[in-house]
Design a protein around this motif. Structure first.
Motif, PDB file in Angstrom:
ATOM      1  N   VAL A 656       0.819  -1.212   0.000  1.00 59.19           N
ATOM      2  CA  VAL A 656       0.000   0.000   0.000  1.00 59.19           C
ATOM      3  C   VAL A 656       0.852   1.261   0.000  1.00 59.19           C
ATOM      4  N   THR A 657       2.173   1.125   0.177  1.00 54.40           N
ATOM      5  CA  THR A 657       3.052   2.287   0.025  1.00 54.40           C
ATOM      6  C   THR A 657       3.644   2.368  -1.385  1.00 54.40           C
ATOM      7  N   GLN A 658       3.366   1.362  -2.221  1.00 53.64           N
ATOM      8  CA  GLN A 658       3.917   1.333  -3.576  1.00 53.64           C
ATOM      9  C   GLN A 658       2.870   1.600  -4.649  1.00 53.64           C
ATOM     10  N   THR A 659       1.611   1.386  -4.321  1.00 57.93           N
ATOM     11  CA  THR A 659       0.538   1.592  -5.288  1.00 57.93           C
ATOM     12  C   THR A 659      -0.744   1.963  -4.552  1.00 57.93           C
ATOM     13  N   ASN A 660      -1.567   2.743  -5.220  1.00 56.37           N
ATOM     14  CA  ASN A 660      -2.892   3.070  -4.691  1.00 56.37           C
ATOM     15  C   ASN A 660      -3.978   2.278  -5.402  1.00 56.37           C
ATOM     16  N   ARG A 661      -3.556   1.205  -6.049  1.00 51.93           N
ATOM     17  CA  ARG A 661      -4.486   0.384  -6.809  1.00 51.93           C
ATOM     18  C   ARG A 661      -5.495  -0.325  -5.903  1.00 51.93           C
ATOM     19  N   PHE A 662      -5.088  -0.630  -4.695  1.00 51.63           N
ATOM     20  CA  PHE A 662      -5.967  -1.343  -3.763  1.00 51.63           C
ATOM     21  C   PHE A 662      -6.761  -0.332  -2.942  1.00 51.63           C
ATOM     22  N   LYS A 663      -8.060  -0.573  -2.835  1.00 48.49           N
ATOM     23  CA  LYS A 663      -8.949   0.362  -2.152  1.00 48.49           C
ATOM     24  C   LYS A 663      -9.119   0.041  -0.668  1.00 48.49           C
ATOM     25  N   ALA A 664      -8.617  -1.116  -0.245  1.00 46.77           N
ATOM     26  CA  ALA A 664      -8.663  -1.483   1.172  1.00 46.77           C
ATOM     27  C   ALA A 664      -7.638  -2.579   1.398  1.00 46.77           C
ATOM     28  N   ALA A 665      -7.151  -2.675   2.645  1.00 49.54           N
ATOM     29  CA  ALA A 665      -6.136  -3.684   2.969  1.00 49.54           C
ATOM     30  C   ALA A 665      -6.281  -4.117   4.418  1.00 49.54           C
ATOM     31  N   MET A 666      -5.840  -5.335   4.681  1.00 46.06           N
ATOM     32  CA  MET A 666      -5.706  -5.833   6.053  1.00 46.06           C
ATOM     33  C   MET A 666      -4.335  -6.480   6.184  1.00 46.06           C
ATOM     34  N   ALA A 667      -3.506  -5.946   7.067  1.00 38.72           N
ATOM     35  CA  ALA A 667      -2.158  -6.467   7.302  1.00 38.72           C
ATOM     36  C   ALA A 667      -2.140  -7.226   8.624  1.00 38.72           C
ATOM     37  N   GLY A 668      -1.946  -8.552   8.546  1.00 39.42           N
ATOM     38  CA  GLY A 668      -1.907  -9.381   9.744  1.00 39.42           C
ATOM     39  C   GLY A 668      -0.479  -9.737  10.128  1.00 39.42           C
ATOM     40  N   ALA A 669      -0.099  -9.433  11.363  1.00 40.70           N
ATOM     41  CA  ALA A 669       1.220  -9.796  11.897  1.00 40.70           C
ATOM     42  C   ALA A 669       2.322  -9.435  10.916  1.00 40.70           C
ATOM     43  N   GLY A 670       2.328  -8.194  10.466  1.00 37.09           N
ATOM     44  CA  GLY A 670       3.257  -7.772   9.438  1.00 37.09           C
ATOM     45  C   GLY A 670       4.536  -7.151   9.970  1.00 37.09           C
TER      46      GLY A 670
END
Length: 782
Positions: A656-670
């Motif tokens: 999500v810091t490289q592209t704005n193509r995704f409109k939502a995200a969930m980062a688990g244990a990242g």
């Protein structure tokens, strides 16, 4: 607003921190963290009711992009819980938690019977934490019989089954004596139908939650294990009898120890048991479990897992490996006098990545290093004549996530020989056959396969390949089988996206299904499709899971689920309660699980292709996979989501810091910052093979893959989830990323789960992750 706001949830032990545009608020009501009542003062149900009563609902016509609209979406997320049986996510959860899971399937050496270990379901419909052992004949029509250490209806933790060489006895671990403390037992089994002397008919006895009822010479430097009462004398262990012997249960208890026992194996003559033993340990071994909190002066303290032998006749236990060495895996030599072991000095959780191959003398405890690997090693296996030791070596990011090439080395030491050079697959488990060949399981493409290799000619023969998953030791993360003495008859747990796990046995082409524990479980997601695409000179594969009740005339949102590791692979496997992403397919989403460079399945060169390039070529492979999915399926390119756990959590944060193509995200244990992570995690040895040097010697290589250094580019609303006791991807990494997002005014939510490690263990937390993740994506993609 500079104070921290904590929102309560209806899930016990869960803290949610929500920030919008740098301003902190709670969906429902506002409470300073230090003013939050304790669980003893206010129940979660009562707290939720009060919050709902006080909460001000945002207006239904809030303008898109305003703070009101953001608050409305987050409120929908917070309260997005199933309301009835008609809710798709409710049905998915029901399937995930109702599925009977198998921890192990072991075939007897004569190939006539199979013992398996299955999870038991509690009254709440979730796994109870207890397990049961069943035995059945491969050809018998009689129902399976349950093997227990004691009498009575109480369920226990029973498993880690090992057949004796003559197929007449079974060794296993059970906590029948004391809950949570497993001891080693041996039971006689008799009859070709799989009956045991203390087994009960599976159709007659009662077990809570069961779908079909419930039916074992002193060395000068050896150490005698301290028994459960603290005495160092082995007398009690030597005189140990069955915990229920007076009642005629028939299982003989061999040990009375304090600590963790694992992996019992019989000696070739059937007179001695070997077992891995971590004396006085405060928790199970491995970095995936919840870490023990540290306070006061912090020291580098740890427990060593040692190899011990137990005399089956007397019950006497001796720890034979050195007290300063952690033993990971082992195999008996054919003569029964020594062992092949993988081991390392010092901290066992951290040093698996630098483990060496040793021989260990059973009588003296003398260890000799015979091979120092270039990368990681696993699965040592002694050849039938005792001259060679085979093993798997490759670039592996985690213990238990095994993949690489097959090597062999002389038992006395020397240069190791690669038996599978240039193989376009990742062997993961090995065993010798009577014909002196090596049979192995493998990740191949996105499939699982069985093959054999001739150590002399290096000729590889494919035996079977399929878009499904086989595992004899289902507690691991790589395909395995249990092989009989004939080298052809096998047993395993078999599953796929379309078929829930069941126990199977037989020869290749003649496999028979032995269990039907999940006959009534329904599939609540759509069909799987294997996709292949090209990117950056590589052939890449992934699995596209279709939505349930797919309608080709409609367009659907897509969520990309990046696997952990990175040395691992997404395969066609029935989702587990950890499979929150697959659950989305039951709620109207396409789910793409790609295997980008760095994954298993296409040989060592492909697995090593992301070394010193985390988030580079591998993320480009993921984006190319999204393009392919959009090309072949009716996916709305404006409704894309990104998620993943562990390395997949890193890929989500970095993505999500490289592209704005995704409109939502969930980062688990990242992982948000590889530089700070190096000093926070408890297993920094894994990083050297992937980054080349330590962070202190080459900080730039760590910086270029750190999401936090590109945080100003992030625009994607991101849910961040982590356990507070995660030693592999510590919670501060999630805090750091969440803090960076809110500082940039990006919509975000951080959820920290109490006393959870890298893999969540509590069913209520697993459920909450599924529901919360779906709520987040629904709020932004639907």
């Amino acid at each position: 607003m500079r104070f921290v706001i904590a929102s309560k949830s209806n899930t016990a032990g869960l803290v949610a921190l929500l920030f919008i545009g740098g301003a902190a608020f709670e969906t429902g009501s506002f409470l300073r963290a230090q003013e939050q009542p304790s669980p003893q003062e206010k129940s979660p149900e009562k707290a939720k009711a009060e919050d709902n009563a006080k909460g001000k609902q945002p207006g239904p016509h809030a303008e898109e992009g305003t703070k009101q609209a953001v608050e409305a979406r987050l409120k929908a997320v917070e309260h997005a819980k199933p309301t009835g049986a008609a809710e798709p996510i409710h049905e998915v959860e029901k399937t995930l938690f109702a599925t009977r899971r198998f921890e192990q399937a072991v075939i007897s050496p004569d190939g006539k019977r199979v013992a398996w270990v299955e999870e038991l379901i509690g009254k709440d419909g979730a796994p109870s934490g207890n397990t049961a052992i069943y035995i059945a004949g491969v050809e018998a029509k009689a129902p399976p019989k349950r093997l227990k250490a004691g009498v009575g209806a109480r369920d226990r933790e029973e498993g880690s089954v090992a057949w004796s060489p003559d197929s007449k006895r079974v060794a296993f671990l059970s906590d029948a004596l004391k809950a949570g403390q497993r001891q080693l037992y041996v039971a006689n089994v008799s009859g070709g139908d799989g009956s045991a002397t203390n087994a009960t008919n599976a159709t007659n006895a009662k077990t809570t939650g069961a779908t079909s009822g419930t039916s074992a010479t002193g060395a000068p430097n050896a150490t005698t294990a301290t028994n459960a009462t603290g005495a160092t004398s082995p007398t009690k262990a030597m005189n140990a009898t069955s915990a229920a012997g007076a009642a005629g249960a028939g299982a003989k208890r061999l040990t009375n120890v304090k600590g963790f026992l694992a992996e019992p194996k019989w000696s070739p003559d059937g007179k001695t048991m070997a077992v891995l033993f971590t004396e006085n340990a405060t928790r199970a071994s491995g970095p995936l479990v919840a870490e023990t909190p540290q306070t006061g002066e912090i020291k580098d303290a740890f427990f060593e897992q040692r190899l011990a032998v137990v005399d089956v006749a007397s019950g006497k236990l001796r720890q034979i490996s050195p007290a300063d060495t952690y033993v990971y895996e082992y195999d008996w030599a054919p003569d029964g006098l020594k062992f092949a072991v993988t081991a390392a000095l010092g901290n066992g959780d951290n040093n698996w990545w630098v483990a060496e191959l040793y021989t260990l003398e059973g009588a003296t405890g003398l260890m000799k290093s015979i091979y120092k690997p270039h990368l990681q090693i696993a699965n040592p296996a002694w050849s039938p004549e005792g001259e060679k030791i085979a093993f798997v070596e490759g670039l592996m990011s985690d213990a238990g996530l095994t993949g690489g090439d097959i090597f062999s080395v002389d038992a006395g030491g020397g240069e190791a020989q690669d038996l599978t050079p240039e193989i376009k697959a990742s062997p993961s488990w090995i065993a010798w056959t009577p014909e002196k060949k090596i049979i192995f399981t493998e990740f191949v493409g996105g499939d699982v396969g069985l093959a054999s290799v001739d150590p002399q000619s290096k000729k590889v023969e494919t035996l079977w390949r399929g878009g499904e998953y086989l595992a004899a030791d289902a507690g691991g993360f790589s395909p395995t089988i249990s092989l009989a003495k004939d080298g052809a008859t096998m047993a395993f747990v078999r599953e796929s996206y379309s078929a829930p796990p069941e126990v199977w046995a037989g020869k290749v082409g003649e496999w028979k299904q032995l269990t039907r524990r999940n006959k009534g479980v329904t599939r609540e997601w759509g069909d799987p499709k294997s996709l292949e695409w090209k990117n950056g000179g590589y052939d890449v594969q992934g699995w596209l899971l279709y939505p349930k009740n797919f309608d080709g005339s409609k367009k659907y949102p897509l969520v990309v689920n990046v696997h952990g590791g990175p040395s691992w692979a997404s395969v066609a496997k029935w989702p587990s309660p950890h499979g929150y992403a697959s659950a989305l397919a039951g709620a109207g989403y396409f789910v793409l699980s790609p295997n980008p460079r760095g994954s298993y399945g296409q040989g060592e060169a492909f697995t090593r292709a992301n070394v010193r390039d985390f988030g580079g070529g591998d993320f480009a492979d993921v984006l190319a996979g999204v393009d392919e999915a959009i090309r072949v399926a009716p996916i709305d390119a404006n409704r894309l989501g990104l998620t993943g756990w562990s390395y997949g959590g890193f890929m989500t944060m970095f993505g999500v810091t490289q592209t704005n193509r995704f409109k939502a995200a969930m980062a688990g244990a990242g992982v948000a910052n590889w530089q700070s992570y190096y000093g926070e995690n408890l297993i920094d040895q894994w990083m050297i093979p992937f980054f080349g040097k330590s962070v202190y010697d080459d900080p730039e290589i760590y910086a270029k893959s750190s999401a936090i250094n590109f945080i100003k580019k992030a625009k994607t609303p991101t849910l961040v989830i982590v356990g507070d006791s995660d030693g592999e991807c510590p919670a501060p990494q999630s805090f750091e990323f969440w803090h960076g997002l809110k500082a940039q005014g990006v919509e975000t939510q951080l959820v920290v789960y109490e006393h959870e490690g890298h893999l969540f263990a509590k069913p209520q937390h697993q459920r909450d992750v599924i529901e919360r993740t779906l709520g987040w994506f629904d709020a932004h993609l639907k």
